[in-house]
Scaffold this motif. Structure first.
Motif, PDB file in Angstrom:
ATOM      1  N   UNK A 185       0.845  -1.189   0.000  1.00  0.00           N
ATOM      2  CA  UNK A 185       0.000   0.000   0.000  1.00  0.00           C
ATOM      3  C   UNK A 185       0.886   1.247   0.000  1.00  0.00           C
ATOM      4  N   UNK A 186       0.437   2.297  -0.684  1.00  0.00           N
ATOM      5  CA  UNK A 186       1.213   3.544  -0.667  1.00  0.00           C
ATOM      6  C   UNK A 186       0.571   4.620   0.206  1.00  0.00           C
ATOM      7  N   UNK A 187      -0.657   4.356   0.672  1.00  0.00           N
ATOM      8  CA  UNK A 187      -1.383   5.320   1.488  1.00  0.00           C
ATOM      9  C   UNK A 187      -2.338   4.566   2.401  1.00  0.00           C
ATOM     10  N   UNK A 188      -2.439   5.015   3.655  1.00  0.00           N
ATOM     11  CA  UNK A 188      -3.431   4.489   4.590  1.00  0.00           C
ATOM     12  C   UNK A 188      -4.135   5.681   5.231  1.00  0.00           C
ATOM     13  N   UNK A 216       4.149   3.237   3.097  1.00  0.00           N
ATOM     14  CA  UNK A 216       2.941   4.028   2.890  1.00  0.00           C
ATOM     15  C   UNK A 216       2.889   5.225   3.838  1.00  0.00           C
ATOM     16  N   UNK A 217       2.188   6.251   3.411  1.00  0.00           N
ATOM     17  CA  UNK A 217       1.920   7.440   4.217  1.00  0.00           C
ATOM     18  C   UNK A 217       0.626   7.210   4.989  1.00  0.00           C
ATOM     19  N   UNK A 218       0.604   7.577   6.260  1.00  0.00           N
ATOM     20  CA  UNK A 218      -0.604   7.486   7.070  1.00  0.00           C
ATOM     21  C   UNK A 218      -1.219   8.868   7.244  1.00  0.00           C
ATOM     22  N   UNK A 219      -2.501   8.993   6.910  1.00  0.00           N
ATOM     23  CA  UNK A 219      -3.288  10.166   7.284  1.00  0.00           C
ATOM     24  C   UNK A 219      -4.250   9.734   8.382  1.00  0.00           C
ATOM     25  N   UNK A 220      -4.094  10.307   9.548  1.00  0.00           N
ATOM     26  CA  UNK A 220      -4.981  10.048  10.687  1.00  0.00           C
ATOM     27  C   UNK A 220      -5.976  11.197  10.760  1.00  0.00           C
ATOM     28  N   UNK A 221      -7.242  10.936  10.446  1.00  0.00           N
ATOM     29  CA  UNK A 221      -8.193  12.044  10.343  1.00  0.00           C
ATOM     30  C   UNK A 221      -8.526  12.645  11.707  1.00  0.00           C
ATOM     31  N   UNK A 222      -8.457  11.846  12.780  1.00  0.00           N
ATOM     32  CA  UNK A 222      -8.693  12.393  14.116  1.00  0.00           C
ATOM     33  C   UNK A 222      -7.487  13.228  14.538  1.00  0.00           C
ATOM     34  N   UNK A 281      -2.767   6.072  19.277  1.00  0.00           N
ATOM     35  CA  UNK A 281      -1.924   4.867  19.356  1.00  0.00           C
ATOM     36  C   UNK A 281      -1.394   4.429  17.991  1.00  0.00           C
ATOM     37  N   UNK A 282      -2.224   4.523  16.947  1.00  0.00           N
ATOM     38  CA  UNK A 282      -1.765   4.122  15.613  1.00  0.00           C
ATOM     39  C   UNK A 282      -0.671   5.062  15.111  1.00  0.00           C
ATOM     40  N   UNK A 283      -0.852   6.365  15.290  1.00  0.00           N
ATOM     41  CA  UNK A 283       0.170   7.328  14.867  1.00  0.00           C
ATOM     42  C   UNK A 283       1.473   7.083  15.601  1.00  0.00           C
ATOM     43  N   UNK A 284       1.389   6.856  16.914  1.00  0.00           N
ATOM     44  CA  UNK A 284       2.600   6.611  17.701  1.00  0.00           C
ATOM     45  C   UNK A 284       3.341   5.388  17.187  1.00  0.00           C
ATOM     46  N   UNK A 285       2.604   4.317  16.892  1.00  0.00           N
ATOM     47  CA  UNK A 285       3.233   3.103  16.372  1.00  0.00           C
ATOM     48  C   UNK A 285       3.834   3.347  14.999  1.00  0.00           C
ATOM     49  N   UNK A 286       3.153   4.134  14.179  1.00  0.00           N
ATOM     50  CA  UNK A 286       3.647   4.435  12.826  1.00  0.00           C
ATOM     51  C   UNK A 286       4.959   5.214  12.904  1.00  0.00           C
ATOM     52  N   UNK A 287       4.986   6.201  13.774  1.00  0.00           N
ATOM     53  CA  UNK A 287       6.201   6.998  13.926  1.00  0.00           C
ATOM     54  C   UNK A 287       7.332   6.168  14.526  1.00  0.00           C
ATOM     55  N   UNK A 288       7.005   5.287  15.462  1.00  0.00           N
ATOM     56  CA  UNK A 288       8.017   4.402  16.036  1.00  0.00           C
ATOM     57  C   UNK A 288       8.660   3.540  14.963  1.00  0.00           C
TER      58      UNK A 288
END
Length: 282
Positions: free
Chosen positions: A190-193, A215-221, A228-235
C-alpha cells in the motif's frame, strides 16, 4: 478584507456534536470570517443524536448553516431537502446550509482529505488502505478514488460494518478487499493508509514494518494526538499526515458553502483566508 461589495448580513453558524468542547472548528471559521469581513457568529454546540432533529428544525432566519461530527453526518440526511453529489455518493453530510427555507447538505470531508494529502506532497495513490468502516471511511474511499487508486483494502474489527463500502468502491471503479484489523500487522504493497476511527482508539495491533515503510498514514482524528496508531507508525519510522490538515481543508470548503453556496467556488482572497485559518490552529 473588502472588495467593494456590500457586506453579507450577520448570520449564526455552529458545529454540532457530542462531545464537542474540544473542536477547533470555531477557531477556523472565525478566522476565515474575520478576513472576509463577515459579521458572522460561529460556535460549538453540544447536540447528541436524540436532539438533532429538534435543533435543526428550530433554527430561525438568522442561521446560515451547520457543521456536523459523527454520527450526525448520517443522521442529518432525512432532515435536509437536497444533497450535493459527494454527500449522495457517501451517504454522509458534514455541512448543512440554510438557504431560503431549504436545507442543503454537503460533504466536504472528501475534499478535506485530498487537500491535507496535497499539502504533504501526496497527489496520487495506486493502492491504498482505510482503517475503519463508518461514514468517514466512505469519504476516505471516495478521496482515494479521486487520487487515482485502483484498489483499496479496508481494515475493520467487524467485517459486516464495511458492507456498505463495497458497492461504493465498485461505483468508483475501485477493487475492494475487507480485512480483519489484525492484518495491519502483515499488510504490504500500500502507498497510502487513511485511518478514520475515533481519536484515541486502541486497535490492538501494531502496523508492520512493510506497511510503515511503504505508505503514508493520514490520521483524520486530531484529538488526542498522537493516537496509538500514529505513535506506532512513527516508532516504525513511517510518515504521518496530521488530522488537523483534513480539518483545515474541509473547513475551507465549508466556508465556501456558507459564503457562496458552492464548495467549488473559490472565496475572494482565498489564499489570505486559508493562511489565517491555518494560523488559528497552529
Amino acid at each position: 478584507m473588502s472588495d467593494g461589495a456590500a457586506p453579507l448580513a450577520p448570520h449564526r453558524l455552529a458545529v454540532l456534536g457530542s462531545p464537542i468542547a474540544h473542536s477547533k472548528s470555531p477557531a477556523l471559521h472565525r478566522a476565515a470570517y474575520a478576513v472576509l469581513g463577515f459579521d458572522w457568529q460561529y460556535e460549538a454546540v453540544e447536540v447528541a443524536s436524540a436532539g438533532l432533529a429538534d435543533f435543526v428544525g428550530s433554527r430561525d432566519a438568522s442561521w446560515r448553516g451547520l457543521s456536523l461530527t459523527m454520527p450526525l453526518k448520517q443522521e442529518v440526511l432525512p432532515l435536509v431537502d437536497e444533497l450535493d453529489r459527494r454527500a449522495r455518493l457517501t451517504g454522509a453530510a458534514n455541512t448543512v446550509r440554510f438557504d431560503g427555507g431549504r436545507r442543503l447538505g454537503f460533504n466536504t470531508d472528501i475534499g478535506g482529505i485530498v487537500g491535507a494529502l496535497a499539502d504533504a506532497g501526496v497527489s496520487h495513490s495506486a493502492r491504498a488502505g482505510v482503517v475503519g468502516g463508518g461514514a468517514t471511511a466512505a469519504s476516505a474511499i471516495a478521496a482515494i478514488a479521486e487520487l487515482g487508486a485502483s484498489e483499496v483494502e479496508v481494515f475493520v474489527r467487524t467485517p459486516a460494518r464495511a458492507a456498505a463500502l463495497e458497492p461504493l468502491a465498485g461505483s468508483l471503479g475501485l477493487r475492494i478487499a475487507v480485512r480483519p484489523i489484525a492484518e495491519l500487522a502483515s499488510a504490504e504493497g500500500l502507498d497510502l493508509v487513511v485511518a478514520t476511527v475515533p481519536g484515541g482508539t486502541e486497535l490492538g495491533v501494531r502496523p508492520g514494518a512493510a506497511l510503515t515503510a511503504g505508505s503514508v498514514l493520514l490520521e483524520v482524528a486530531y484529538d488526542p494526538w498522537p493516537s496509538p496508531l500514529v505513535a506506532a507508525w512513527l516508532d516504525g519510522g513511517g510518515t504521518v499526515v496530521h488530522g488537523l490538515g483534513m480539518l483545515l481543508h474541509q473547513a475551507l470548503l465549508q466556508v465556501r458553502v456558507f459564503a457562496n453556496g458552492d464548495p467549488e467556488a473559490a472565496l475572494p482572497g482565498e489564499a489570505e483566508v486559508l493562511a489565517a485559518m491555518r494560523a488559528s490552529i497552529a
